[in-house]
Design an enzyme around this catalytic site. Sequence first.
Site, PDB file in Angstrom:
ATOM      1  N   ARG A 232       0.859  -1.187   0.000  1.00 40.07           N
ATOM      2  CA  ARG A 232       0.000   0.000   0.000  1.00 40.07           C
ATOM      3  C   ARG A 232       0.894   1.236   0.000  1.00 40.07           C
ATOM      4  O   ARG A 232       1.939   1.272   0.660  1.00 40.07           O
ATOM      5  CB  ARG A 232      -0.923   0.024   1.228  1.00 40.07           C
ATOM      6  CG  ARG A 232      -2.051  -0.994   1.206  1.00 40.07           C
ATOM      7  CD  ARG A 232      -3.079  -0.653   0.126  1.00 40.07           C
ATOM      8  NE  ARG A 232      -4.226  -1.562   0.135  1.00 40.07           N
ATOM      9  CZ  ARG A 232      -4.310  -2.681  -0.575  1.00 40.07           C
ATOM     10  NH1 ARG A 232      -3.279  -3.039  -1.339  1.00 40.07           N
ATOM     11  NH2 ARG A 232      -5.388  -3.435  -0.526  1.00 40.07           N
ATOM     12  N   GLU A 261      -5.057   6.655  -5.081  1.00 39.33           N
ATOM     13  CA  GLU A 261      -5.275   5.920  -6.325  1.00 39.33           C
ATOM     14  C   GLU A 261      -6.727   6.040  -6.783  1.00 39.33           C
ATOM     15  O   GLU A 261      -7.626   5.810  -5.979  1.00 39.33           O
ATOM     16  CB  GLU A 261      -4.919   4.441  -6.124  1.00 39.33           C
ATOM     17  CG  GLU A 261      -3.457   4.216  -5.778  1.00 39.33           C
ATOM     18  CD  GLU A 261      -3.131   2.754  -5.476  1.00 39.33           C
ATOM     19  OE1 GLU A 261      -1.950   2.431  -5.349  1.00 39.33           O
ATOM     20  OE2 GLU A 261      -4.079   1.943  -5.341  1.00 39.33           O
ATOM     21  N   HIS A 285      -0.644  -0.261  -9.867  1.00 39.04           N
ATOM     22  CA  HIS A 285      -1.359  -1.190  -8.986  1.00 39.04           C
ATOM     23  C   HIS A 285      -1.869  -2.413  -9.769  1.00 39.04           C
ATOM     24  O   HIS A 285      -3.054  -2.754  -9.717  1.00 39.04           O
ATOM     25  CB  HIS A 285      -2.522  -0.488  -8.278  1.00 39.04           C
ATOM     26  CG  HIS A 285      -2.883  -1.157  -6.979  1.00 39.04           C
ATOM     27  ND1 HIS A 285      -3.293  -0.466  -5.862  1.00 39.04           N
ATOM     28  CD2 HIS A 285      -2.915  -2.473  -6.612  1.00 39.04           C
ATOM     29  CE1 HIS A 285      -3.562  -1.306  -4.876  1.00 39.04           C
ATOM     30  NE2 HIS A 285      -3.335  -2.536  -5.311  1.00 39.04           N
TER      31      HIS A 285
END
Length: 318
Positions: A232, A261, A285
């Site tokens: 993260r 994000e 991601h």
Amino acid sequence: MHRIVSLESDSLIAELRRPGFAHEWIEYSMTQPAQIVDRLQGASIAVINKIPMTAQTIEHLPDLKMIAVLATGTNAIDLDACRQRGIVVSNIRGYAKHTVPEHVFALILALTHNLIAWRETVRAGGWQRTSQFCLFDHPIRDLYGSTLGLIGCGSLGEGVIRLAEAFGMRVLRAERKHAPVVRPGYTAFTEVIEQADVLSLHCPLTAETLGLIGSAELQAMKPSALLINTARGGIVDEAALIQALKKGWIGGAGFDVLSTEPPADDHPMLDPALLALPNFLLTPHVAWSSRPAMQTLADQLIDNIEAFVAGRPQNRVA
């Protein structure tokens, strides 16, 4: 009959079977925070991924009995509010135990073998102009005999360890930061930071891990060390990381996550000068998202929902 509402179906590409009990299934491709309460009215089961489920939101959903998360991380959910209401929260586990470790090593190998710099050299005509068969402009490092420091030793961390050992790396599992006792098989947090040639993060984002890697930790790392983050974004102080890359505190970094994000165009980690560095790699991601991993995730999601309805909740985090 259960009313199941999926709020972020576009966040997954897989064949999603329907649960084997009487139900109504309502699906939205994406949902904005302001739409959550309205769309979940009357729902007993909510299927979410990254949208926030705050205490205030949960307060307005009297029929909600379960939150089925399309991910492992649950930092977007107020778990205390769910516990107070008796709402079951189940997450997905182990689905990316192959693809995330592979992505980790894709980043590591690209950085240790200087692939970006070599590609640019060829693109600029450097190989074509040399007088011999090869070039030595950009150093290449072997993984064999180097030290991997691991923060977080769940299924993803163990997958990384499996690959690291295949490369002949020495592995150090980091104890929790500021832990009074170091568990057998673990190494003190500060020692791992100082000894690692590659430091890879695999812990969840919690109040304890927010900003876990900051200026002090980055300056304590070897000047040649790599920092890899597929966990993260908030685990690393991004301002400190940018400074570390610019000042040479560390050898490089490979990231698959950011603190926000999707990021805005002016996000500091998207600075063109930063992205142009040959020792910094940023992917959007995607480490988790191989097709086999997403199908495993989809199957486990429905398993979680069916287990809850059968009175045997599994993968509970609340």
